[in-house]
Scaffold this motif. Structure first.
Motif, PDB file in Angstrom:
ATOM      1  N   LYS A   4       0.987  -0.939   0.146  1.00 42.04           N
ATOM      2  CA  LYS A   4       0.002   0.295   0.148  1.00 42.04           C
ATOM      3  C   LYS A   4       0.845   1.759  -0.033  1.00 42.04           C
ATOM      4  N   VAL A   5       0.295   2.326  -0.726  1.00 40.14           N
ATOM      5  CA  VAL A   5       0.817   3.605  -0.824  1.00 40.14           C
ATOM      6  C   VAL A   5       0.151   5.049  -0.830  1.00 40.14           C
ATOM      7  N   SER A   6       0.359   5.598  -0.465  1.00 42.15           N
ATOM      8  CA  SER A   6      -0.551   6.665  -0.679  1.00 42.15           C
ATOM      9  C   SER A   6      -0.021   7.671  -1.984  1.00 42.15           C
ATOM     10  N   VAL A   7      -0.620   8.648  -2.693  1.00 36.38           N
ATOM     11  CA  VAL A   7      -0.077   9.191  -3.970  1.00 36.38           C
ATOM     12  C   VAL A   7      -0.868  10.633  -3.285  1.00 36.38           C
ATOM     13  N   ARG A   8      -0.415  11.802  -4.620  1.00 37.78           N
ATOM     14  CA  ARG A   8      -0.468  12.504  -4.825  1.00 37.78           C
ATOM     15  C   ARG A   8      -0.149  13.096  -5.823  1.00 37.78           C
ATOM     16  N   THR A   9      -0.886  14.031  -6.850  1.00 34.60           N
ATOM     17  CA  THR A   9      -0.326  14.727  -8.228  1.00 34.60           C
ATOM     18  C   THR A   9      -0.601  15.407  -8.382  1.00 34.60           C
ATOM     19  N   VAL A  10       0.183  16.798  -9.285  1.00 35.22           N
ATOM     20  CA  VAL A  10      -0.579  17.724  -9.499  1.00 35.22           C
ATOM     21  C   VAL A  10       0.297  17.787 -10.940  1.00 35.22           C
ATOM     22  N   ASN A  11      -0.529  17.869 -12.141  1.00 37.47           N
ATOM     23  CA  ASN A  11      -0.465  18.503 -13.355  1.00 37.47           C
ATOM     24  C   ASN A  11       0.067  17.482 -13.956  1.00 37.47           C
ATOM     25  N   ARG A  12      -0.694  16.199 -13.268  1.00 40.11           N
ATOM     26  CA  ARG A  12      -0.862  15.104 -14.317  1.00 40.11           C
ATOM     27  C   ARG A  12      -1.714  14.754 -15.788  1.00 40.11           C
ATOM     28  N   PRO A  13      -1.330  14.712 -16.768  1.00 44.85           N
ATOM     29  CA  PRO A  13      -1.536  14.902 -17.908  1.00 44.85           C
ATOM     30  C   PRO A  13      -2.611  13.431 -18.233  1.00 44.85           C
ATOM     31  N   ALA A  14      -3.794  13.240 -18.899  1.00 43.88           N
ATOM     32  CA  ALA A  14      -4.440  12.457 -19.329  1.00 43.88           C
ATOM     33  C   ALA A  14      -3.526  11.526 -19.867  1.00 43.88           C
ATOM     34  N   GLY A  15      -3.755  10.020 -19.419  1.00 38.41           N
ATOM     35  CA  GLY A  15      -3.053   8.694 -19.723  1.00 38.41           C
ATOM     36  C   GLY A  15      -1.287   9.163 -19.027  1.00 38.41           C
ATOM     37  N   GLY A  16      -1.089   9.857 -18.163  1.00 39.06           N
ATOM     38  CA  GLY A  16       0.489   9.760 -17.175  1.00 39.06           C
ATOM     39  C   GLY A  16      -0.343   8.944 -16.403  1.00 39.06           C
ATOM     40  N   ARG A  17       0.713   8.391 -15.972  1.00 36.04           N
ATOM     41  CA  ARG A  17       1.269   6.388 -15.464  1.00 36.04           C
ATOM     42  C   ARG A  17       1.539   6.935 -14.408  1.00 36.04           C
ATOM     43  N   VAL A  18       0.514   6.435 -12.855  1.00 35.49           N
ATOM     44  CA  VAL A  18       1.302   6.318 -11.855  1.00 35.49           C
ATOM     45  C   VAL A  18       1.009   4.813 -11.231  1.00 35.49           C
ATOM     46  N   THR A  19       2.314   4.115 -11.080  1.00 35.67           N
ATOM     47  CA  THR A  19       1.707   2.960 -10.504  1.00 35.67           C
ATOM     48  C   THR A  19       2.851   2.159  -9.312  1.00 35.67           C
ATOM     49  N   LEU A  20       2.156   0.911  -8.581  1.00 32.82           N
ATOM     50  CA  LEU A  20       2.452  -0.105  -7.939  1.00 32.82           C
ATOM     51  C   LEU A  20       2.947  -1.104  -8.470  1.00 32.82           C
ATOM     52  N   SER A  21       3.989  -1.951  -8.458  1.00 30.02           N
ATOM     53  CA  SER A  21       3.831  -2.855  -9.306  1.00 30.02           C
ATOM     54  C   SER A  21       4.888  -4.017  -8.211  1.00 30.02           C
ATOM     55  N   PHE A  22       4.231  -5.328  -8.711  1.00 32.44           N
ATOM     56  CA  PHE A  22       5.513  -6.201  -8.017  1.00 32.44           C
ATOM     57  C   PHE A  22       5.804  -7.304  -9.187  1.00 32.44           C
ATOM     58  N   GLN A  23       7.106  -7.115  -9.205  1.00 31.70           N
ATOM     59  CA  GLN A  23       8.283  -8.044 -10.612  1.00 31.70           C
ATOM     60  C   GLN A  23       8.899  -8.969  -9.722  1.00 31.70           C
ATOM     61  N   ALA A  24       9.535 -10.214 -10.425  1.00 30.45           N
ATOM     62  CA  ALA A  24       9.539 -11.479  -9.511  1.00 30.45           C
ATOM     63  C   ALA A  24      11.349 -11.072  -9.827  1.00 30.45           C
ATOM     64  N   GLN A  25      11.937 -11.868  -9.285  1.00 29.84           N
ATOM     65  CA  GLN A  25      13.875 -12.031  -9.212  1.00 29.84           C
ATOM     66  C   GLN A  25      14.211 -14.064  -8.950  1.00 29.84           C
ATOM     67  N   ASP A  26      14.792 -14.203  -9.624  1.00 28.26           N
ATOM     68  CA  ASP A  26      15.328 -15.264  -9.152  1.00 28.26           C
ATOM     69  C   ASP A  26      16.597 -15.321  -7.750  1.00 28.26           C
ATOM     70  N   LYS A  27      17.310 -16.693  -7.624  1.00 22.48           N
ATOM     71  CA  LYS A  27      17.682 -16.496  -6.746  1.00 22.48           C
ATOM     72  C   LYS A  27      19.375 -15.492  -6.469  1.00 22.48           C
ATOM     73  N   ALA A  28      19.735 -15.609  -8.249  1.00 23.79           N
ATOM     74  CA  ALA A  28      20.813 -13.992  -8.968  1.00 23.79           C
ATOM     75  C   ALA A  28      20.743 -13.581  -8.692  1.00 23.79           C
ATOM     76  N   ALA A  29      19.494 -12.921  -8.977  1.00 23.25           N
ATOM     77  CA  ALA A  29      18.943 -11.691  -9.202  1.00 23.25           C
ATOM     78  C   ALA A  29      18.305 -11.000 -10.073  1.00 23.25           C
ATOM     79  N   HIS A  30      17.905 -11.971 -10.768  1.00 24.65           N
ATOM     80  CA  HIS A  30      17.727 -11.528 -12.824  1.00 24.65           C
ATOM     81  C   HIS A  30      16.150 -12.179 -12.638  1.00 24.65           C
TER      82      HIS A  30
END
Length: 105
Positions: A4-30
């Protein structure tokens, strides 16, 4: 996991993306070559603080089974001239959570 995160924006254009994401890596950090699991802040400025939340269970099959590191990323894209603030980030382990995300006022 639930992030969870709180977000605030100013002057964000239509189509401007703000994301919170998960990404996976293996044991070698790849990276595993899997698309990030993400939630987007809807279009328009968020003059008041809004909450983004993303819940995700790491699958035990396929490429996800090789996950040893789960990265949480906060990002913006296609938002020239805008300002974005993130605050009060939290992450917790949640049993049997399904992929879900959302935005709260």
């Amino acid at each position: 996991y639930t992030a969870k995160v709180s977000v605030r924006t100013v002057n964000r254009p239509a189509g401007g993306r703000v994301t919170l994401s998960f990404q996976a890596q293996d044991k070698a950090a790849h990276f595993l070559g899997l698309p990030p699991q993400s939630v987007l802040l809807p279009d328009g400025a968020a003059k008041d603080w809004r909450s983004l939340a993303l819940s995700f269970t790491v699958p035990k099959a396929g490429k996800w089974a090789k996950t040893r590191n789960l990265l949480v990323t906060l990002g913006t894209k296609d938002s020239p001239g805008s300002s974005v603030w993130f605050d009060d980030f939290q992450i917790s382990e949640t049993p049997a959570a399904s992929a879900a995300g959302g935005v709260a006022e």
